[in-house]
Design a protein around this motif. Structure first.
Motif, PDB file in Angstrom:
ATOM      1  N   ARG A 150       0.972  -1.277   0.095  1.00 22.13           N
ATOM      2  CA  ARG A 150      -0.005  -0.108   0.055  1.00 22.13           C
ATOM      3  C   ARG A 150       0.892   1.077  -0.100  1.00 22.13           C
ATOM      4  O   ARG A 150       2.088   1.256   0.592  1.00 22.13           O
ATOM      5  CB  ARG A 150      -0.979   0.123   1.396  1.00 22.13           C
ATOM      6  CG  ARG A 150      -1.851  -0.865   1.433  1.00 22.13           C
ATOM      7  CD  ARG A 150      -2.779  -0.404   2.551  1.00 22.13           C
ATOM      8  NE  ARG A 150      -3.891  -1.151   2.475  1.00 22.13           N
ATOM      9  CZ  ARG A 150      -4.669  -1.106   3.761  1.00 22.13           C
ATOM     10  NH1 ARG A 150      -4.421  -0.313   4.676  1.00 22.13           N
ATOM     11  NH2 ARG A 150      -5.900  -1.586   3.694  1.00 22.13           N
ATOM     12  N   GLU A 151       0.275   2.200  -0.619  1.00 22.00           N
ATOM     13  CA  GLU A 151       0.933   3.656  -0.477  1.00 22.00           C
ATOM     14  C   GLU A 151       0.959   4.263   0.988  1.00 22.00           C
ATOM     15  O   GLU A 151      -0.028   4.028   1.847  1.00 22.00           O
ATOM     16  CB  GLU A 151       0.295   4.591  -1.330  1.00 22.00           C
ATOM     17  CG  GLU A 151       1.087   6.006  -1.427  1.00 22.00           C
ATOM     18  CD  GLU A 151       0.210   6.775  -2.497  1.00 22.00           C
ATOM     19  OE1 GLU A 151       0.248   7.787  -2.051  1.00 22.00           O
ATOM     20  OE2 GLU A 151      -0.213   6.171  -3.443  1.00 22.00           O
ATOM     21  N   VAL A 152       2.065   4.698   1.559  1.00 18.98           N
ATOM     22  CA  VAL A 152       2.212   5.081   2.823  1.00 18.98           C
ATOM     23  C   VAL A 152       1.342   6.381   2.892  1.00 18.98           C
ATOM     24  O   VAL A 152       1.545   7.346   2.123  1.00 18.98           O
ATOM     25  CB  VAL A 152       3.556   5.434   3.249  1.00 18.98           C
ATOM     26  CG1 VAL A 152       3.687   5.857   4.596  1.00 18.98           C
ATOM     27  CG2 VAL A 152       4.285   4.066   3.167  1.00 18.98           C
ATOM     28  N   ARG A 153       0.771   6.217   4.191  1.00 19.69           N
ATOM     29  CA  ARG A 153      -0.260   7.658   4.146  1.00 19.69           C
ATOM     30  C   ARG A 153       0.650   8.554   5.225  1.00 19.69           C
ATOM     31  O   ARG A 153       1.234   8.087   6.062  1.00 19.69           O
ATOM     32  CB  ARG A 153      -1.624   7.352   5.050  1.00 19.69           C
ATOM     33  CG  ARG A 153      -2.254   6.593   3.962  1.00 19.69           C
ATOM     34  CD  ARG A 153      -3.691   5.996   4.707  1.00 19.69           C
ATOM     35  NE  ARG A 153      -4.557   7.403   5.019  1.00 19.69           N
ATOM     36  CZ  ARG A 153      -5.600   7.054   5.714  1.00 19.69           C
ATOM     37  NH1 ARG A 153      -5.986   5.943   5.975  1.00 19.69           N
ATOM     38  NH2 ARG A 153      -6.261   8.345   5.944  1.00 19.69           N
ATOM     39  N   ARG A 154       0.705   9.890   4.689  1.00 20.26           N
ATOM     40  CA  ARG A 154       1.327  10.589   5.812  1.00 20.26           C
ATOM     41  C   ARG A 154       0.640  11.241   6.636  1.00 20.26           C
ATOM     42  O   ARG A 154      -0.506  11.701   6.789  1.00 20.26           O
ATOM     43  CB  ARG A 154       1.920  11.927   4.773  1.00 20.26           C
ATOM     44  CG  ARG A 154       2.784  11.458   3.641  1.00 20.26           C
ATOM     45  CD  ARG A 154       4.203  11.493   4.195  1.00 20.26           C
ATOM     46  NE  ARG A 154       5.080  11.127   2.973  1.00 20.26           N
ATOM     47  CZ  ARG A 154       6.186  10.311   3.130  1.00 20.26           C
ATOM     48  NH1 ARG A 154       6.498   9.847   4.391  1.00 20.26           N
ATOM     49  NH2 ARG A 154       6.897  10.120   2.016  1.00 20.26           N
ATOM     50  N   LEU A 155       1.235  11.107   8.082  1.00 17.71           N
ATOM     51  CA  LEU A 155       0.633  11.691   9.297  1.00 17.71           C
ATOM     52  C   LEU A 155       1.011  13.135   9.279  1.00 17.71           C
ATOM     53  O   LEU A 155       2.211  13.828   8.874  1.00 17.71           O
ATOM     54  CB  LEU A 155       0.769  10.926  10.434  1.00 17.71           C
ATOM     55  CG  LEU A 155       0.538   9.576  10.404  1.00 17.71           C
ATOM     56  CD1 LEU A 155       0.936   8.822  11.627  1.00 17.71           C
ATOM     57  CD2 LEU A 155      -1.048   9.321  10.188  1.00 17.71           C
TER      58      LEU A 155
END
Length: 168
Positions: free
Chosen positions: A11-16
């Motif tokens: 999955r694409e990493v979601r930025r926090l």
């Protein structure tokens, strides 16, 4: 048709949107800042600069300053606000610096107490050792004692030799 997520791809990493924590936070950093601030607030230089600031502020905002550039008319409410704000930050910083100094003093005092106790124990040990040496020396033959005994033996031998010489 919407694109389906492939199971064979990560999955694409979601930025926090929260800041990353520092890797090596220094818990003493703010304490050192508080101590340096408290140290500065207790100097004559700070008092002089604060006095200059207040005098310039007052002179600017009374009839000596330009009429249209005055921003804090009498009774100097904005100046009071600034000084109150400075005091509200200075007081906790000074208290924090005092607490840190008190903690350092407590540790130093404990170390001095331990060193004093160790020195007392060492002195008591040495006093016992000196006392035992004195007792031990009371039983040891001194040079003068041995010389006296040798003289007595020599005189006894001389007397025996004379008495044997008289008999013969």
């Amino acid at each position: 048709m919407a694109e389906r997520a492939r199971l064979d791809q990560p999955r694409e990493v979601r930025r926090l949107f929260r800041p990353r924590p520092r890797r090596d936070p220094d818990p003493e950093r703010f304490g050192r800042f508080a101590e340096s601030t408290a140290r500065f607030l207790g100097t004559a230089r700070f008092i002089a600069w604060m006095t200059v600031f207040v005098v310039v502020w007052i002179l600017w905002n009374v009839p000596y300053g330009p009429e249209r550039d005055r921003w804090d008319a009498y009774p100097f409410i904005f100046l009071t606000l600034i000084l109150s704000l400075q005091a509200s930050y200075a007081a906790p910083l000074i208290l924090l610096a005092q607490n840190r100094q008190e903690a350092r003093d407590r540790v130093t005092q404990e170390q001095e107490r331990d060193a004093t106790a160790q020195a007392n124990a060492d002195m008591e040990f040495l006093a016992r050792e000196v006392a035992s040496l004195r007792l031990g020396l009371g039983e040891v033959a001194t040079r003068d004692f041995i010389r006296g005994e040798l003289r007595n033996l020599v005189s006894d031998l001389d007397e025996r030799a004379e008495s044997e010489g008289d008999k013969a």
